[in-house]
Design a protein around this motif. Structure first.
Motif, PDB file in Angstrom:
ATOM      1  N   MET A   1     -17.802 -48.401 -42.088  1.00 58.84           N
ATOM      2  CA  MET A   1     -18.913 -49.096 -41.460  1.00 58.84           C
ATOM      3  C   MET A   1     -19.259 -50.352 -42.248  1.00 58.84           C
ATOM      4  O   MET A   1     -19.431 -50.312 -43.457  1.00 58.84           O
ATOM      5  N   VAL A   2     -19.382 -51.451 -41.578  1.00 63.49           N
ATOM      6  CA  VAL A   2     -19.686 -52.720 -42.229  1.00 63.49           C
ATOM      7  C   VAL A   2     -21.042 -53.278 -41.813  1.00 63.49           C
ATOM      8  O   VAL A   2     -21.394 -54.390 -42.195  1.00 63.49           O
ATOM      9  N   ASP A   3     -21.817 -52.509 -41.078  1.00 61.76           N
ATOM     10  CA  ASP A   3     -23.101 -53.006 -40.569  1.00 61.76           C
ATOM     11  C   ASP A   3     -24.087 -53.368 -41.675  1.00 61.76           C
ATOM     12  O   ASP A   3     -24.931 -54.240 -41.488  1.00 61.76           O
ATOM     13  N   TRP A   4     -23.995 -52.719 -42.821  1.00 63.66           N
ATOM     14  CA  TRP A   4     -24.927 -52.996 -43.921  1.00 63.66           C
ATOM     15  C   TRP A   4     -24.886 -54.460 -44.355  1.00 63.66           C
ATOM     16  O   TRP A   4     -25.879 -55.004 -44.820  1.00 63.66           O
ATOM     17  N   VAL A   5     -23.736 -55.107 -44.184  1.00 63.67           N
ATOM     18  CA  VAL A   5     -23.576 -56.495 -44.621  1.00 63.67           C
ATOM     19  C   VAL A   5     -24.534 -57.425 -43.873  1.00 63.67           C
ATOM     20  O   VAL A   5     -25.041 -58.384 -44.446  1.00 63.67           O
ATOM     21  N   TRP A   6     -24.805 -57.121 -42.625  1.00 66.15           N
ATOM     22  CA  TRP A   6     -25.610 -58.019 -41.791  1.00 66.15           C
ATOM     23  C   TRP A   6     -27.092 -57.972 -42.134  1.00 66.15           C
ATOM     24  O   TRP A   6     -27.855 -58.835 -41.707  1.00 66.15           O
ATOM     25  N   THR A   7     -27.493 -57.002 -42.928  1.00 60.84           N
ATOM     26  CA  THR A   7     -28.903 -56.907 -43.332  1.00 60.84           C
ATOM     27  C   THR A   7     -29.099 -57.102 -44.830  1.00 60.84           C
ATOM     28  O   THR A   7     -30.220 -57.024 -45.312  1.00 60.84           O
ATOM     29  N   MET A   8     -28.028 -57.375 -45.551  1.00 58.30           N
ATOM     30  CA  MET A   8     -28.145 -57.538 -47.007  1.00 58.30           C
ATOM     31  C   MET A   8     -28.879 -58.838 -47.344  1.00 58.30           C
ATOM     32  O   MET A   8     -28.790 -59.815 -46.608  1.00 58.30           O
ATOM     33  N   PRO A   9     -29.588 -58.842 -48.437  1.00 59.27           N
ATOM     34  CA  PRO A   9     -30.270 -60.081 -48.854  1.00 59.27           C
ATOM     35  C   PRO A   9     -29.265 -61.135 -49.313  1.00 59.27           C
ATOM     36  O   PRO A   9     -28.151 -60.820 -49.716  1.00 59.27           O
ATOM     37  N   ASP A  10     -29.684 -62.368 -49.262  1.00 63.77           N
ATOM     38  CA  ASP A  10     -28.856 -63.495 -49.678  1.00 63.77           C
ATOM     39  C   ASP A  10     -29.064 -63.727 -51.169  1.00 63.77           C
ATOM     40  O   ASP A  10     -30.145 -64.100 -51.602  1.00 63.77           O
ATOM     41  N   PHE A  11     -28.006 -63.458 -51.973  1.00 67.67           N
ATOM     42  CA  PHE A  11     -28.091 -63.603 -53.424  1.00 67.67           C
ATOM     43  C   PHE A  11     -27.484 -64.904 -53.920  1.00 67.67           C
ATOM     44  O   PHE A  11     -27.653 -65.267 -55.060  1.00 67.67           O
ATOM     45  N   GLY A  12     -26.725 -65.574 -53.088  1.00 65.01           N
ATOM     46  CA  GLY A  12     -26.006 -66.757 -53.535  1.00 65.01           C
ATOM     47  C   GLY A  12     -26.703 -68.048 -53.151  1.00 65.01           C
ATOM     48  O   GLY A  12     -27.882 -68.058 -52.796  1.00 65.01           O
ATOM     49  N   VAL A  13     -25.949 -69.129 -53.222  1.00 65.05           N
ATOM     50  CA  VAL A  13     -26.487 -70.411 -52.778  1.00 65.05           C
ATOM     51  C   VAL A  13     -26.577 -70.373 -51.253  1.00 65.05           C
ATOM     52  O   VAL A  13     -25.814 -69.674 -50.598  1.00 65.05           O
ATOM     53  N   THR A  14     -27.516 -71.098 -50.710  1.00 61.17           N
ATOM     54  CA  THR A  14     -27.686 -71.054 -49.263  1.00 61.17           C
ATOM     55  C   THR A  14     -26.646 -71.929 -48.578  1.00 61.17           C
ATOM     56  O   THR A  14     -26.277 -72.989 -49.068  1.00 61.17           O
ATOM     57  N   TRP A  15     -26.198 -71.449 -47.441  1.00 59.15           N
ATOM     58  CA  TRP A  15     -25.222 -72.184 -46.651  1.00 59.15           C
ATOM     59  C   TRP A  15     -25.886 -73.408 -46.019  1.00 59.15           C
ATOM     60  O   TRP A  15     -25.325 -74.488 -45.985  1.00 59.15           O
ATOM     61  N   TYR A  92      -7.287 -57.202 -41.418  1.00 57.95           N
ATOM     62  CA  TYR A  92      -8.457 -56.344 -41.208  1.00 57.95           C
ATOM     63  C   TYR A  92      -8.897 -56.438 -39.752  1.00 57.95           C
ATOM     64  O   TYR A  92      -8.688 -57.482 -39.103  1.00 57.95           O
ATOM     65  N   PRO A  93      -9.551 -55.398 -39.228  1.00 56.23           N
ATOM     66  CA  PRO A  93     -10.147 -55.529 -37.903  1.00 56.23           C
ATOM     67  C   PRO A  93     -11.126 -56.704 -37.912  1.00 56.23           C
ATOM     68  O   PRO A  93     -11.730 -57.019 -38.950  1.00 56.23           O
ATOM     69  N   THR A  94     -11.280 -57.345 -36.798  1.00 61.14           N
ATOM     70  CA  THR A  94     -12.123 -58.539 -36.723  1.00 61.14           C
ATOM     71  C   THR A  94     -13.526 -58.294 -37.245  1.00 61.14           C
ATOM     72  O   THR A  94     -14.074 -59.121 -37.983  1.00 61.14           O
ATOM     73  N   ASN A  95     -14.148 -57.165 -36.903  1.00 62.89           N
ATOM     74  CA  ASN A  95     -15.508 -56.882 -37.384  1.00 62.89           C
ATOM     75  C   ASN A  95     -15.562 -56.814 -38.903  1.00 62.89           C
ATOM     76  O   ASN A  95     -16.538 -57.256 -39.515  1.00 62.89           O
ATOM     77  N   THR A  96     -14.527 -56.276 -39.520  1.00 65.59           N
ATOM     78  CA  THR A  96     -14.467 -56.223 -40.982  1.00 65.59           C
ATOM     79  C   THR A  96     -14.311 -57.630 -41.550  1.00 65.59           C
ATOM     80  O   THR A  96     -14.976 -57.990 -42.528  1.00 65.59           O
ATOM     81  N   VAL A 100     -16.736 -59.577 -44.108  1.00 63.26           N
ATOM     82  CA  VAL A 100     -16.276 -60.147 -45.383  1.00 63.26           C
ATOM     83  C   VAL A 100     -16.808 -61.568 -45.535  1.00 63.26           C
ATOM     84  O   VAL A 100     -17.321 -61.944 -46.592  1.00 63.26           O
ATOM     85  N   ILE A 101     -16.722 -62.344 -44.475  1.00 59.15           N
ATOM     86  CA  ILE A 101     -17.201 -63.732 -44.522  1.00 59.15           C
ATOM     87  C   ILE A 101     -18.711 -63.760 -44.708  1.00 59.15           C
ATOM     88  O   ILE A 101     -19.238 -64.575 -45.474  1.00 59.15           O
ATOM     89  N   LYS A 102     -19.426 -62.854 -44.073  1.00 56.86           N
ATOM     90  CA  LYS A 102     -20.882 -62.761 -44.249  1.00 56.86           C
ATOM     91  C   LYS A 102     -21.205 -62.388 -45.700  1.00 56.86           C
ATOM     92  O   LYS A 102     -22.083 -62.985 -46.323  1.00 56.86           O
ATOM     93  N   HIS A 103     -20.505 -61.395 -46.253  1.00 53.27           N
ATOM     94  CA  HIS A 103     -20.735 -60.981 -47.633  1.00 53.27           C
ATOM     95  C   HIS A 103     -20.483 -62.145 -48.585  1.00 53.27           C
ATOM     96  O   HIS A 103     -21.279 -62.405 -49.484  1.00 53.27           O
TER      97      HIS A 103
END
Length: 114
Positions: A1-15, A92-96, A100-103
């Protein structure tokens, strides 16, 4: 499951380089699934069933406007693959891949591309 990535806080520089919201201090735009999908289609021409490491790299370069896949960027991207998928694979499956790109986008520390 990769859904957790979409709710994780942003720790890096902002896009987003737009002016932050005066109340929250947050940038008005964040990296979302539709934004990443837009760049995926722009780079690959369609949304494939599976996405390779090289294709993920190309999408990240397009999204972040990196001139090249420099070693610090590649290392950060590998860390994101491992965080989301557990290990490196051929593709990887597209959702994964989107996760990855979101993470990566939430954790990129801004080391300059060389």
């Amino acid at each position: 499951m990769v859904d957790w990535v979409w709710t994780m806080p942003d720790f890096g520089v902002t896009w987003c380089r737009c002016t932050p919201d005066p109340l929250t201090g947050l940038p008005p735009h964040s990296v979302t699934r539709p934004l990443i999908t837009h760049h995926l289609v722009r780079v690959l021409g369609s949304v494939p069933d599976r996405v390779s490491n090289q294709e993920i790299s190309l999408v990240v370069m397009d999204l972040w406007k990196f001139p090249a896949m420099a070693p610090p960027i590649a290392e950060a991207l590998m860390r994101s693959v491992k965080a989301v998928n557990g290990l490196m694979g051929q593709d990887y499956p597209t959702n994964t891949a989107l996760a990855v790109i979101k993470h990566f986008s939430n954790t990129w520390n801004g080391e300059p591309a060389r």
